[in-house]
Design a protein around this motif. Structure first.
Motif, PDB file in Angstrom:
ATOM      1  N   THR A   1      45.716 -16.600  -1.218  1.00  0.00           N
ATOM      2  CA  THR A   1      47.350 -16.573  -1.584  1.00  0.00           C
ATOM      3  C   THR A   1      47.754 -15.960  -0.215  1.00  0.00           C
ATOM      4  OG1 THR A   1      46.899 -16.242  -3.882  1.00  0.00           O
ATOM      5  CG2 THR A   1      48.916 -15.496  -2.735  1.00  0.00           C
ATOM      6  N   VAL A   2      48.740 -16.472   0.185  1.00  0.00           N
ATOM      7  CA  VAL A   2      49.191 -16.245   1.587  1.00  0.00           C
ATOM      8  C   VAL A   2      50.906 -15.778   1.358  1.00  0.00           C
ATOM      9  CG1 VAL A   2      47.813 -17.235   2.900  1.00  0.00           C
ATOM     10  CG2 VAL A   2      49.895 -18.401   2.181  1.00  0.00           C
ATOM     11  N   ARG A   3      51.472 -15.078   2.430  1.00  0.00           N
ATOM     12  CA  ARG A   3      52.803 -14.889   2.518  1.00  0.00           C
ATOM     13  C   ARG A   3      53.535 -15.601   3.731  1.00  0.00           C
ATOM     14  NH1 ARG A   3      54.757 -11.079   5.965  1.00  0.00           N
ATOM     15  NH2 ARG A   3      53.053  -9.814   6.862  1.00  0.00           N
TER      16      ARG A   3
ATOM     17  N   THR B   1      47.576 -12.397   1.538  1.00  0.00           N
ATOM     18  CA  THR B   1      47.505 -11.263   0.687  1.00  0.00           C
ATOM     19  C   THR B   1      46.561 -11.169  -0.451  1.00  0.00           C
ATOM     20  OG1 THR B   1      49.102 -12.475  -0.875  1.00  0.00           O
ATOM     21  CG2 THR B   1      49.942 -11.151   1.262  1.00  0.00           C
ATOM     22  N   ALA B   2      45.755 -12.186  -0.707  1.00  0.00           N
ATOM     23  CA  ALA B   2      44.732 -12.205  -1.792  1.00  0.00           C
ATOM     24  C   ALA B   2      43.675 -13.137  -1.385  1.00  0.00           C
ATOM     25  CB  ALA B   2      45.270 -12.270  -2.975  1.00  0.00           C
TER      26      ALA B   2
ATOM     27  N   SER C   1      45.867 -13.827   9.830  1.00  0.00           N
ATOM     28  CA  SER C   1      47.135 -14.435  10.042  1.00  0.00           C
ATOM     29  C   SER C   1      46.635 -15.910  10.666  1.00  0.00           C
ATOM     30  CB  SER C   1      48.122 -13.969  11.017  1.00  0.00           C
ATOM     31  OG  SER C   1      48.396 -12.751  10.499  1.00  0.00           O
TER      32      SER C   1
ATOM     33  N   GLN D   1      50.191 -15.143   6.189  1.00  0.00           N
ATOM     34  CA  GLN D   1      49.327 -13.886   6.252  1.00  0.00           C
ATOM     35  C   GLN D   1      48.342 -13.941   4.792  1.00  0.00           C
ATOM     36  OE1 GLN D   1      50.301  -9.775   6.514  1.00  0.00           O
ATOM     37  NE2 GLN D   1      48.782  -9.596   8.165  1.00  0.00           N
TER      38      GLN D   1
ATOM     39  N   ASP E   1      51.805  -1.060  -5.573  1.00  0.00           N
ATOM     40  CA  ASP E   1      52.189  -2.300  -5.930  1.00  0.00           C
ATOM     41  C   ASP E   1      51.814  -2.394  -7.525  1.00  0.00           C
ATOM     42  OD1 ASP E   1      53.213  -3.126  -3.563  1.00  0.00           O
ATOM     43  OD2 ASP E   1      51.474  -3.840  -3.156  1.00  0.00           O
TER      44      ASP E   1
ATOM     45  N   LEU F   1      41.204 -11.107   3.901  1.00  0.00           N
ATOM     46  CA  LEU F   1      42.554 -10.393   3.552  1.00  0.00           C
ATOM     47  C   LEU F   1      43.241  -9.917   4.724  1.00  0.00           C
ATOM     48  CD1 LEU F   1      44.305  -8.889   1.336  1.00  0.00           C
ATOM     49  CD2 LEU F   1      42.874  -7.137   1.461  1.00  0.00           C
ATOM     50  N   GLY F   2      44.208  -9.995   5.036  1.00  0.00           N
ATOM     51  CA  GLY F   2      44.908  -9.644   6.255  1.00  0.00           C
ATOM     52  C   GLY F   2      45.103 -10.724   7.223  1.00  0.00           C
TER      53      GLY F   2
ATOM     54  N   ARG G   1      43.730  -8.764  -4.605  1.00  0.00           N
ATOM     55  CA  ARG G   1      43.660  -8.663  -3.047  1.00  0.00           C
ATOM     56  C   ARG G   1      42.214  -9.208  -2.541  1.00  0.00           C
ATOM     57  NH1 ARG G   1      46.558  -3.415  -4.060  1.00  0.00           N
ATOM     58  NH2 ARG G   1      48.583  -3.775  -2.905  1.00  0.00           N
TER      59      ARG G   1
END
Length: 342
Positions: free
Chosen positions: A100-102, A90-91, A43, A88, A241, A40-41, A260
Motif C-alpha cells: 500500500t502506498v501514499r 506505507t504497508a 519511495s 511511498q 494511528d 516499508l518507507g 505496516r
C-alpha cells in the motif's frame, strides 16, 4: 525501562530484535532478495496500470516483481491509467496483496526505485536510540527465541495466573484474557490486574507478530472500569494511528491498528501457510553459522540437506567462508538439515 537490541546478519536474511524489560517486542526480517520497492518507507515512481474511481483507488506498477501497489486517494481528480506518480510505501505486501502506498506527487520516467526504506540497522536505531546491537551467537539465539514466540498463539503467566490467547483470522485479531483466581487473593482486584497485564502483553504479541487490522479483546469478568481499561490499552499499543472503540457491555474492547509490515508467519511460511524453500534454506545457514561462531577451533562444518534445499544453501553458505560446506543428501527431509564437524 531497559531495552536490548540484537542484530542477526545471516547470509540471505537480516533480523533485528528488540526486547524491553526482558520481553521481546519487535522482530524485523528483511531478506536479500526482497524487492526494495516493497519495503516499508521506500519511495518509487510508479505507473498507474488500473484506476478504480468507484473505490477511490488505483493500482501501480513500481517496477518490482509481485502484485501492483495499492494507492487509495481522496477527493479530487483520480489518477489516470498510464500516469506516472511518485509514491511511498506505507504497508508492505501481505496475503497476495501488493504494498500500500501514499501519493507524493507527479513524476516522469519509467517505474523505478527512488529511495529505499530503512534497513534493519536503521530501524533498530529508531526503535531503541543509543542502544548498541548485540551480534554473534547471542543475536542468533535471540532471533530463534523471538521467532518461536512470534509464531505462538499466546502465553501463560504463572505469577498472576493469567492465560492469554492471541489469534488471527482473515477478519480480525482475537484476544482472549483468562484468569484463574488464586485462593487468598482479592478476586476483583485480581481480575483487574489480569486485564491490565493481558492488554499489555497482547499489544506486545501483536507488535512482535507485525499484525494490524481490527482487534477484539475479550476481558475477564464484568463491571469493568472502562476508563482504566481504555487508558491501559492506549498506553500498551503505543501507536498514534490506533483507533479505539468503547468498551461494550459484553466486556469486549475493540480497536483498529494500521498494517505496516508483512506478518511474521507469512514471511516465514508463505501466504498459504506452507513453509517456503527460502525459509528452510536460511534456517540451515543460520544453524551452520551458529556452530561456526560457537566453535572456532573446528576446521570445517558441513550442512547435509535435501538436494532442493542444498541448491539454495550452497551460495549462501559460501559467504560464511571456507569453513562452511554443503552436501546434498536425498535421504534427508526438507527442513531437517544436519550440521556435522568435518
Amino acid at each position: 525501562m531497559t531495552f536490548e537490541v540484537f542484530l542477526d546478519e545471516t547470509p540471505g536474511e537480516t533480523r533485528g530484535i528488540v526486547a524491553r524489560d526482558g520481553r521481546f517486542e519487535r522482530l524485523i526480517i528483511q531478506r536479500d532478495d526482497d524487492p526494495l520497492q516493497n519495503r516499508l518507507g521506500s519511495s518509487s515512481v510508479g505507473r498507474v496500470v488500473q484506476a478504480e474511481p468507484g473505490f477511490s483507488a488505483a493500482f501501480l506498477d513500481l517496477g518490482a516483481s509481485g502484485r501492483p501497489a495499492f494507492l487509495p486517494f481522496g477527493p479530487g481528480r483520480p489518477p489516470r491509467e498510464g500516469e506516472h506518480l511518485a509514491v511511498q510505501v506505507t504497508a508492505e505486501p501481505r496475503e497476495q496483496k501488493g504494498p500500500t502506498v501514499r501519493l507524493i506527487g507527479a513524476a516522469v520516467g519509467p517505474p523505478r526505485l527512488l529511495e529505499p526504506g530503512p534497513d534493519v540497522r536503521a530501524e533498530l536505531a529508531r526503535l531503541a536510540p543509543g542502544v548498541t546491537p548485540v551480534v554473534g551467537p547471542a543475536a542468533i539465539q535471540a532471533s530463534w527465541d523471538a521467532e518461536e514466540e512470534a509464531m505462538g498463539q499466546g502465553d501463560f503467566f504463572a505469577e498472576t495466573a493469567l492465560d492469554l490467547a492471541v489469534q488471527r483470522t482473515r477478519a480480525m485479531v482475537a484476544v482472549d484474557i483468562d484468569y484463574a483466581h488464586l485462593p487468598g487473593r482479592d478476586a476483583r482486584r485480581g481480575r483487574l490486574r489480569a486485564n491490565l497485564e493481558g492488554i499489555r502483553h497482547a499489544a506486545r504479541h501483536i507488535r512482535l507478530k507485525n499484525w494490524g487490522g481490527l482487534v477484539a479483546i475479550d476481558l475477564v469478568g464484568s463491571r469493568h472500569d472502562a476508563e482504566a481499561i481504555t487508558a491501559a490499552a492506549r498506553a500498551a499499543f503505543e501507536d498514534p494511528d490506533a483507533v479505539f472503540g468503547p468498551l461494550n457491555r459484553f466486556g469486549v474492547l475493540q480497536l483498529s491498528l494500521p498494517w505496516r509490515r508483512m506478518p511474521v508467519e507469512e514471511r516465514l511460511r508463505g501466504w498459504d501457510g506452507q513453509q517456503v524453500l527460502a525459509t528452510s534454506a536460511i534456517a540451515t545457514v543460520r544453524s551452520l553459522r551458529m556452530r561456526m561462531l560457537q566453535d572456532t577451533s573446528t576446521p570445517r562444518f558441513t550442512a547435509r540437506c535435501h538436494p532442493q534445499e542444498a541448491a539454495v544453501v550452497t551460495p549462501l553458505a559460501a559467504r560464511l567462508g571456507p569453513r562452511a560446506a554443503v552436501v546434498a543428501s536425498p535421504t534427508i527431509r526438507m527442513g531437517q538439515a544436519e550440521i556435522e564437524e568435518s
